[in-house]
Design a protein around this motif. Structure first.
Motif, mmCIF file in Angstrom:
data_model
loop_
_atom_site.group_PDB
_atom_site.id
_atom_site.type_symbol
_atom_site.label_atom_id
_atom_site.label_comp_id
_atom_site.label_asym_id
_atom_site.label_seq_id
_atom_site.Cartn_x
_atom_site.Cartn_y
_atom_site.Cartn_z
ATOM 1 N N TYR A 187 -27.870 70.478 -50.681
ATOM 2 C CA TYR A 187 -28.088 70.893 -49.300
ATOM 3 C C TYR A 187 -28.999 69.906 -48.574
ATOM 4 C CZ TYR A 187 -27.808 74.330 -45.599
ATOM 5 O OH TYR A 187 -27.526 74.963 -44.417
ATOM 6 N N GLY A 188 -30.023 69.435 -49.259
ATOM 7 C CA GLY A 188 -30.919 68.446 -48.667
ATOM 8 C C GLY A 188 -30.228 67.114 -48.431
ATOM 9 N N SER A 189 -29.362 66.711 -49.357
ATOM 10 C CA SER A 189 -28.641 65.438 -49.224
ATOM 11 C C SER A 189 -27.727 65.444 -48.016
ATOM 12 C CB SER A 189 -27.816 65.158 -50.485
ATOM 13 O OG SER A 189 -28.652 64.996 -51.591
ATOM 14 N N GLN A 190 -27.012 66.533 -47.825
ATOM 15 C CA GLN A 190 -26.098 66.587 -46.681
ATOM 16 C C GLN A 190 -26.864 66.544 -45.381
ATOM 17 O OE1 GLN A 190 -25.669 69.243 -44.303
ATOM 18 N NE2 GLN A 190 -27.276 70.453 -45.242
ATOM 19 N N LYS A 191 -28.014 67.180 -45.364
ATOM 20 C CA LYS A 191 -28.817 67.204 -44.137
ATOM 21 C C LYS A 191 -29.269 65.789 -43.779
ATOM 22 C CE LYS A 191 -32.457 70.005 -42.114
ATOM 23 N NZ LYS A 191 -33.459 71.038 -42.364
ATOM 24 N N THR A 192 -29.752 65.060 -44.781
ATOM 25 C CA THR A 192 -30.177 63.675 -44.568
ATOM 26 C C THR A 192 -28.990 62.812 -44.145
ATOM 27 O OG1 THR A 192 -31.934 63.923 -46.191
ATOM 28 C CG2 THR A 192 -31.266 61.675 -45.648
ATOM 29 N N ALA A 193 -27.870 62.973 -44.831
ATOM 30 C CA ALA A 193 -26.679 62.171 -44.520
ATOM 31 C C ALA A 193 -26.223 62.398 -43.085
ATOM 32 C CB ALA A 193 -25.550 62.504 -45.494
ATOM 33 N N LEU A 194 -26.211 63.641 -42.650
ATOM 34 C CA LEU A 194 -25.748 63.940 -41.295
ATOM 35 C C LEU A 194 -26.752 63.506 -40.233
ATOM 36 C CD1 LEU A 194 -23.972 67.342 -41.901
ATOM 37 C CD2 LEU A 194 -22.925 65.109 -41.457
ATOM 38 N N GLN A 195 -28.037 63.462 -40.582
ATOM 39 C CA GLN A 195 -29.024 62.940 -39.645
ATOM 40 C C GLN A 195 -28.844 61.429 -39.474
ATOM 41 O OE1 GLN A 195 -32.691 64.257 -41.413
ATOM 42 N NE2 GLN A 195 -32.722 66.166 -40.254
ATOM 43 N N LEU A 196 -28.539 60.749 -40.565
ATOM 44 C CA LEU A 196 -28.349 59.301 -40.511
ATOM 45 C C LEU A 196 -27.047 58.920 -39.816
ATOM 46 C CD1 LEU A 196 -29.563 58.355 -44.094
ATOM 47 C CD2 LEU A 196 -30.742 57.892 -41.929
ATOM 48 N N ASP A 197 -25.994 59.688 -40.067
ATOM 49 C CA ASP A 197 -24.697 59.397 -39.464
ATOM 50 C C ASP A 197 -23.909 60.690 -39.307
ATOM 51 O OD1 ASP A 197 -22.252 58.489 -38.600
ATOM 52 O OD2 ASP A 197 -21.927 57.109 -40.272
ATOM 53 N N PRO A 198 -23.927 61.283 -38.109
ATOM 54 C CA PRO A 198 -23.240 62.557 -37.902
ATOM 55 C C PRO A 198 -21.717 62.466 -38.005
ATOM 56 C CG PRO A 198 -24.360 61.839 -35.889
ATOM 57 C CD PRO A 198 -24.698 60.859 -36.957
#
Length: 105
Positions: free
Chosen positions: A13-24
C-alpha cells in the motif's frame, strides 16, 4: 466501514502511494493500489485503480489478468474469461499462468 490495512499489505500500500505521487500515469502504480484494495475487499476502489491501469497499458497481460481476477471476484465471470483470453492473446507463449488463472475464474 473501511477495512483497516493488515500489516502484510502495508509495504504494498505504501509503495503504490509513493509510485502514484511520483508518476500518476504509471500503470503499475495503479495496479499495485488496485491489487492491494482487491484483497482488502474494497472492490469499488480496486475497480477504479485497475481500470486506470488497463487504460494506461492495454497491452500488458499481467495487468489484464489481475483485472480479470477482480471481475471474477465481483461476479462478472464471463467478462473475466474474455479478459483472460485477451491476456493470453497478448502472451501466446504463456506457461503456467493461463491455466492457473483459468482455474481460479
Amino acid at each position: 466501514m473501511v477495512n483497516p490495512i493488515p500489516a502484510i499489505w502495508i509495504p504494498v500500500y505504501g509503495s503504490q502511494k509513493t509510485a502514484l505521487q511520483l508518476d500518476p500515469d504509471e500503470a503499475y502504480g495503479h495496479l499495485a493500489r488496485g491489487f492491494a484494495l482487491m484483497f482488502l475487499r474494497r472492490f469499488r476502489e480496486a475497480e477504479t485503480s485497475l481500470e486506470r491501469a488497463v487504460a494506461l497499458n492495454l497491452n500488458d497481460p499481467f495487468i489484464i489478468r489481475i483485472h480479470a481476477l477482480l471481475l471474477n471476484y465481483t461476479g462478472k465471470h464471463e467478462a473475466a474469461l474474455l479478459e483472460l483470453e485477451q491476456a493470453r492473446q497478448r502472451d501466446p507463449f504463456a506457461v503456467g499462468w493461463f491455466e492457473d488463472f483459468l482455474g481460479i475464474i
